[in-house]
Scaffold this motif. Sequence first.
Motif, PDB file in Angstrom:
ATOM      1  N   PHE A   1       0.060   6.407   0.112  1.00 32.50           N
ATOM      2  CA  PHE A   1       1.209   5.551   0.376  1.00 32.50           C
ATOM      3  C   PHE A   1       2.476   6.384   0.196  1.00 32.50           C
ATOM      4  CE2 PHE A   1      -2.079   2.879  -1.741  1.00 32.50           C
ATOM      5  CZ  PHE A   1      -2.480   2.171  -0.624  1.00 32.50           C
ATOM      6  N   LEU A   2       3.368   6.327   1.177  1.00 37.97           N
ATOM      7  CA  LEU A   2       4.569   7.154   1.151  1.00 37.97           C
ATOM      8  C   LEU A   2       5.729   6.410   0.499  1.00 37.97           C
ATOM      9  CD1 LEU A   2       2.831   8.738   3.194  1.00 37.97           C
ATOM     10  CD2 LEU A   2       4.938   9.244   4.431  1.00 37.97           C
ATOM     11  N   PHE A   3       6.274   7.029  -0.540  1.00 39.23           N
ATOM     12  CA  PHE A   3       7.452   6.477  -1.208  1.00 39.23           C
ATOM     13  C   PHE A   3       8.714   7.271  -0.877  1.00 39.23           C
ATOM     14  CE2 PHE A   3       3.776   5.207  -3.708  1.00 39.23           C
ATOM     15  CZ  PHE A   3       3.981   3.847  -3.806  1.00 39.23           C
ATOM     16  N   ALA A   4       8.549   8.410  -0.232  1.00 40.00           N
ATOM     17  CA  ALA A   4       9.688   9.194   0.223  1.00 40.00           C
ATOM     18  C   ALA A   4      10.214   8.605   1.527  1.00 40.00           C
ATOM     19  CB  ALA A   4       9.284  10.646   0.429  1.00 40.00           C
ATOM     20  N   ALA A   5      11.446   8.974   1.883  1.00 41.84           N
ATOM     21  CA  ALA A   5      12.051   8.465   3.111  1.00 41.84           C
ATOM     22  C   ALA A   5      11.196   8.832   4.315  1.00 41.84           C
ATOM     23  CB  ALA A   5      13.454   9.032   3.262  1.00 41.84           C
ATOM     24  N   SER A   6      10.757   7.832   5.062  1.00 39.96           N
ATOM     25  CA  SER A   6       9.869   8.027   6.195  1.00 39.96           C
ATOM     26  C   SER A   6       9.717   6.700   6.916  1.00 39.96           C
ATOM     27  CB  SER A   6       8.490   8.504   5.716  1.00 39.96           C
ATOM     28  OG  SER A   6       7.516   8.379   6.723  1.00 39.96           O
ATOM     29  N   LYS A   7       9.334   6.765   8.186  1.00 38.66           N
ATOM     30  CA  LYS A   7       9.046   5.525   8.903  1.00 38.66           C
ATOM     31  C   LYS A   7       7.807   4.845   8.330  1.00 38.66           C
ATOM     32  CE  LYS A   7       6.418   7.821  12.617  1.00 38.66           C
ATOM     33  NZ  LYS A   7       6.389   8.097  14.077  1.00 38.66           N
ATOM     34  N   ARG A   8       7.043   5.583   7.524  1.00 35.24           N
ATOM     35  CA  ARG A   8       5.837   5.026   6.892  1.00 35.24           C
ATOM     36  C   ARG A   8       6.095   4.634   5.429  1.00 35.24           C
ATOM     37  NH1 ARG A   8       4.569   9.850   9.415  1.00 35.24           N
ATOM     38  NH2 ARG A   8       3.526   9.616  11.443  1.00 35.24           N
ATOM     39  N   GLN A   9       7.343   4.673   5.010  1.00 33.84           N
ATOM     40  CA  GLN A   9       7.676   4.409   3.610  1.00 33.84           C
ATOM     41  C   GLN A   9       7.349   2.969   3.214  1.00 33.84           C
ATOM     42  OE1 GLN A   9      11.813   5.008   2.687  1.00 33.84           O
ATOM     43  NE2 GLN A   9      11.474   5.007   0.479  1.00 33.84           N
ATOM     44  N   VAL A  10       6.851   2.814   1.984  1.00 30.49           N
ATOM     45  CA  VAL A  10       6.601   1.492   1.415  1.00 30.49           C
ATOM     46  C   VAL A  10       7.351   1.377   0.095  1.00 30.49           C
ATOM     47  CG1 VAL A  10       4.349   1.157   2.494  1.00 30.49           C
ATOM     48  CG2 VAL A  10       4.492   2.305   0.271  1.00 30.49           C
ATOM     49  N   THR A  11       7.623   0.161  -0.310  1.00 29.99           N
ATOM     50  CA  THR A  11       8.236  -0.077  -1.609  1.00 29.99           C
ATOM     51  C   THR A  11       7.147  -0.120  -2.670  1.00 29.99           C
ATOM     52  OG1 THR A  11       8.030  -2.484  -1.488  1.00 29.99           O
ATOM     53  CG2 THR A  11      10.004  -1.485  -0.484  1.00 29.99           C
ATOM     54  N   PRO A  12       7.498   0.034  -3.936  1.00 28.16           N
ATOM     55  CA  PRO A  12       6.486  -0.098  -4.989  1.00 28.16           C
ATOM     56  C   PRO A  12       5.772  -1.440  -4.935  1.00 28.16           C
ATOM     57  CG  PRO A  12       8.443   0.958  -5.869  1.00 28.16           C
ATOM     58  CD  PRO A  12       8.789   0.505  -4.482  1.00 28.16           C
ATOM     59  N   GLU A  13       6.502  -2.493  -4.613  1.00 26.63           N
ATOM     60  CA  GLU A  13       5.886  -3.816  -4.556  1.00 26.63           C
ATOM     61  C   GLU A  13       4.890  -3.920  -3.398  1.00 26.63           C
ATOM     62  OE1 GLU A  13       9.213  -3.653  -7.010  1.00 26.63           O
ATOM     63  OE2 GLU A  13       9.165  -3.212  -4.852  1.00 26.63           O
ATOM     64  N   GLN A  14       5.266  -3.379  -2.245  1.00 28.19           N
ATOM     65  CA  GLN A  14       4.338  -3.378  -1.116  1.00 28.19           C
ATOM     66  C   GLN A  14       3.089  -2.564  -1.438  1.00 28.19           C
ATOM     67  OE1 GLN A  14       7.154  -1.784   1.733  1.00 28.19           O
ATOM     68  NE2 GLN A  14       7.325  -3.741   2.820  1.00 28.19           N
ATOM     69  N   ALA A  15       3.287  -1.401  -2.037  1.00 24.40           N
ATOM     70  CA  ALA A  15       2.147  -0.562  -2.411  1.00 24.40           C
ATOM     71  C   ALA A  15       1.270  -1.261  -3.437  1.00 24.40           C
ATOM     72  CB  ALA A  15       2.627   0.776  -2.945  1.00 24.40           C
ATOM     73  N   GLY A  16       1.905  -1.979  -4.366  1.00 25.53           N
ATOM     74  CA  GLY A  16       1.138  -2.693  -5.383  1.00 25.53           C
ATOM     75  C   GLY A  16       0.171  -3.684  -4.768  1.00 25.53           C
ATOM     76  N   ALA A  17       0.611  -4.391  -3.733  1.00 26.99           N
ATOM     77  CA  ALA A  17      -0.261  -5.354  -3.061  1.00 26.99           C
ATOM     78  C   ALA A  17      -1.421  -4.642  -2.371  1.00 26.99           C
ATOM     79  CB  ALA A  17       0.547  -6.161  -2.048  1.00 26.99           C
ATOM     80  N   LEU A  18      -1.167  -3.469  -1.817  1.00 33.01           N
ATOM     81  CA  LEU A  18      -2.223  -2.703  -1.147  1.00 33.01           C
ATOM     82  C   LEU A  18      -3.205  -2.107  -2.154  1.00 33.01           C
ATOM     83  CD1 LEU A  18      -0.013  -0.922   1.537  1.00 33.01           C
ATOM     84  CD2 LEU A  18      -1.345  -3.022   1.790  1.00 33.01           C
ATOM     85  N   VAL A  19      -2.688  -1.652  -3.286  1.00 32.83           N
ATOM     86  CA  VAL A  19      -3.554  -1.122  -4.336  1.00 32.83           C
ATOM     87  C   VAL A  19      -4.481  -2.221  -4.860  1.00 32.83           C
ATOM     88  CG1 VAL A  19      -3.601  -0.195  -6.690  1.00 32.83           C
ATOM     89  CG2 VAL A  19      -2.003   0.747  -5.010  1.00 32.83           C
ATOM     90  N   ARG A  20      -3.987  -3.443  -4.920  1.00 33.36           N
ATOM     91  CA  ARG A  20      -4.827  -4.550  -5.396  1.00 33.36           C
ATOM     92  C   ARG A  20      -6.031  -4.768  -4.486  1.00 33.36           C
ATOM     93  NH1 ARG A  20       0.129  -6.693  -7.064  1.00 33.36           N
ATOM     94  NH2 ARG A  20       0.438  -7.884  -5.130  1.00 33.36           N
ATOM     95  N   ILE A  21      -5.855  -4.569  -3.195  1.00 36.44           N
ATOM     96  CA  ILE A  21      -6.980  -4.702  -2.264  1.00 36.44           C
ATOM     97  C   ILE A  21      -8.076  -3.698  -2.627  1.00 36.44           C
ATOM     98  CG2 ILE A  21      -7.693  -4.387   0.137  1.00 36.44           C
ATOM     99  CD1 ILE A  21      -4.885  -5.321   0.956  1.00 36.44           C
ATOM    100  N   VAL A  22      -7.653  -2.486  -2.925  1.00 38.25           N
ATOM    101  CA  VAL A  22      -8.607  -1.429  -3.288  1.00 38.25           C
ATOM    102  C   VAL A  22      -9.283  -1.766  -4.615  1.00 38.25           C
ATOM    103  CG1 VAL A  22      -8.886   1.035  -3.742  1.00 38.25           C
ATOM    104  CG2 VAL A  22      -7.196   0.260  -2.055  1.00 38.25           C
ATOM    105  N   ARG A  23      -8.496  -2.167  -5.585  1.00 44.99           N
ATOM    106  CA  ARG A  23      -9.047  -2.429  -6.924  1.00 44.99           C
ATOM    107  C   ARG A  23      -9.990  -3.628  -6.925  1.00 44.99           C
ATOM    108  NH1 ARG A  23      -5.777  -0.461 -12.039  1.00 44.99           N
ATOM    109  NH2 ARG A  23      -5.446   1.672 -11.311  1.00 44.99           N
ATOM    110  N   GLU A  24      -9.674  -4.632  -6.138  1.00 42.05           N
ATOM    111  CA  GLU A  24     -10.560  -5.802  -6.076  1.00 42.05           C
ATOM    112  C   GLU A  24     -11.918  -5.419  -5.503  1.00 42.05           C
ATOM    113  OE1 GLU A  24      -8.294  -8.601  -3.847  1.00 42.05           O
ATOM    114  OE2 GLU A  24      -6.918  -9.051  -5.518  1.00 42.05           O
ATOM    115  N   ARG A  25     -11.906  -4.550  -4.512  1.00 48.49           N
ATOM    116  CA  ARG A  25     -13.192  -4.100  -3.960  1.00 48.49           C
ATOM    117  C   ARG A  25     -13.916  -3.215  -4.964  1.00 48.49           C
ATOM    118  NH1 ARG A  25     -16.176  -3.921   0.518  1.00 48.49           N
ATOM    119  NH2 ARG A  25     -17.246  -2.000   1.106  1.00 48.49           N
ATOM    120  N   ARG A  26     -13.181  -2.376  -5.701  1.00 50.23           N
ATOM    121  CA  ARG A  26     -13.783  -1.529  -6.731  1.00 50.23           C
ATOM    122  C   ARG A  26     -14.442  -2.386  -7.809  1.00 50.23           C
ATOM    123  NH1 ARG A  26      -9.520   2.360  -8.987  1.00 50.23           N
ATOM    124  NH2 ARG A  26     -10.027   3.548  -7.104  1.00 50.23           N
TER     125      ARG A  26
END
Length: 232
Positions: free
Chosen positions: A28-53
């Motif tokens: 997940f990119l937190f640096a300036a980029s067209k692919r950049q996400v906020t910590p909150e957005q990344a947190g929601a995506l990390v939860r998807i991974v952790r729930e499957r784990r």
Amino acid sequence: MAMVKICGLKDAETVASVVRMPVDLIGFLFAASKRQVTPEQAGALVRIVRERRETGHRVPLTVGVFVDPTMELLAETLKAAPLDAVQLHGAESPAFCRAVRETFGIRVYRVFSVSESASAADDDARTNAVAEALDPYAGCIDGLLLDTAGGGTGRTFEWSRIPHYAQWARRAGVPLFVAGGLTPDNVAGLIEAYRPDGVDVSSGVETNGAKDITKIRDFVERVKGHESHAGA
């Protein structure tokens, strides 16, 4: 078998699909980029991974990509998005890398840019130059990633430079990842010729600037499938 890292993920649907593939890391990119996400957005995506784990499935490690972050920014980001690792693309010092590992208890991958044009130096001179640049990082990082100078360019660097870095990585006991212009069409050639420990792709599995699940699947199959056939 080479590890696969898919970088620049932004949406839940893509993450949910990728975690079901034999992918080893997602970024997940937190640096300036067209692919950049906020910590909150990344947190929601990390939860998807952790729930499957948590259901007992094998899932990729989650990696946050930063350029010269402060410790305060990392603390804020990791509070919202409990990542497994950070990937540092700037001028981060060995002391900073060590501090990140010790403070947050996570893996640190350090990126080094490789110029597109090789110098006229001979092999020994290049090997010595790499050692001089990287030796201070020994014991401070958990992985080394090579990228084309500028990062995110979609262009490859001269792969003949890889062995000089691979030699250092083996000595330091860390995996070597290669990024920069990789696609489903060229990744098998890279692996065949240079055997990196891992490969990292972002724009090479996109269509019109968005991640393309078909291209991601093809990329993963070219890496994992190629090596299965090579070892048969």
